[in-house]
Design an enzyme around this catalytic site. Structure first.
Site, PDB file in Angstrom:
ATOM      1  CD  GLU A 134     -11.531   1.663   9.154  1.00 39.52           C
ATOM      2  OE1 GLU A 134     -12.613   1.450   8.101  1.00 39.52           O
ATOM      3  OE2 GLU A 134     -10.610   0.597   8.388  1.00 39.52           O
ATOM      4  CB  THR A 135      -5.729   4.243  12.721  1.00 37.38           C
ATOM      5  OG1 THR A 135      -5.393   5.230  11.622  1.00 37.38           O
ATOM      6  CG2 THR A 135      -4.850   4.922  14.031  1.00 37.38           C
TER       7      THR A 135
END
Length: 293
Positions: free
Chosen positions: A48-49
């Site tokens: 995830e970002t």
């Protein structure tokens, strides 16, 4: 002229670099559109970002949008814990403030902060979960993909932002020795749809209560190192199935050893309100500047 954004990469659910789950955070990201955020998430190639934004709700301290390499998520645990940590470290939230509110697609989520600096632990309340039963045919398909035995009574679909297929394997040894068919799990998750399959079992002689693994091959992550939303989903499962007594209202879960990590997730269940919080330490490894043409 290139646009410049502060960029931080940190490990979440560990106070030692390389032991937790890596997260990229882009700070002051209001000028980025959804397509650009998704492209950045594909570029970082992490599970995830997160993108820190100005809140739109009056009671929120900060806002976050969370992307996998494939899609935006309304909530995810390690990006929520890590985003709160970065919001404090970057000065978006006053250092010393103990009670915060995170705005995300899943709504306004309470955040609690214990300790300072390297000893700081971030606790985030997960969204309320919707829990569904699994029929025997589906359970058999999941068990076949996991290469283990698990029946429908020990399996639930838990939606707490992402959807997880949660499986109780009873013992930590059964969790740690799994060698699943990831292509089969991907096909199941694409059909449901779900972000992944998570499994757990009880530790008997350890400083942790539970061993956890989470498989997310449909989202480009064969096995996620340490997963906040999956741990929250497991706690919701335990509430639903009256299994919480074996672990207690507060317990620590171990996740990531099978992929060379050693993440620790602090889980707390408020029996009176059914609220579930997940928490952990963070450590920053990279801080710099992202330049976009």
């Amino acid at each position: 002229m290139p646009r410049r954004f502060q960029y931080t990469q940190l490990d979440v659910f560990s106070d030692r670099l390389f032991d937790g789950n890596p997260l990229a955070v882009v700070i002051d990201a209001d000028g980025l559109d959804t397509d650009t955020m998704q492209r950045i998430a594909r570029w970082t190639n992490l599970s995830e970002t997160a993108f820190l934004l100005t809140p739109t709700q009056p009671h929120a301290d900060y806002r976050v949008r969370i992307f996998t390499t494939r899609q935006e998520l309304p909530f995810a645990g390690h990006p929520s814990v890590g985003s709160a940590y970065v919001a404090i470290e970057s000065g978006k939230v006053r250092i010393g403030k103990r009670s915060l509110v995170q705005e995300c697609t899943a709504g306004l989520l309470p955040v609690w902060v214990d300790g300072e600096s390297a000893s700081r632990i971030i606790h985030v309340q997960a969204p309320s979960a919707t829990i569904g039963r699994c029929d025997e045919a589906f359970a058999n398909r999941v068990a076949g993909a996991l290469h283990t035995i698990v029946d429908a009574a020990a399996m639930r679909k838990v939606d707490n932002g992402p959807v997880w297929i949660v499986c109780d394997l009873n013992e930590a040894g059964a969790v740690r020795t799994l060698s699943p068919d990831l292509r089969a799990i991907a096909a199941i998750c694409e059909h449901v749809p779900a972000v992944g399959v998570c499994v757990f079992g009880r530790e008997r002689n350890s400083n942790t209560a539970m061993a956890v693994r989470a498989f997310c091959p449909a989202d480009g992550m064969p096995e996620d190192p340490v997963t906040g939303s999956a741990n929250a989903a497991i706690a919701a499962y335990l509430q639903e199935t009256n299994g919480l007594a074996a672990y207690g209202q507060r317990y620590r879960a171990s996740q990531g050893r099978e992929v060379g990590r050693n993440g620790l997730v602090e889980v707390n269940v408020d029996i009176a309100t059914s609220a579930i919080t997940i928490g952990g330490a963070c450590v920053i490894g990279v801080h710099g500047e992202l330049r976009l043409n």
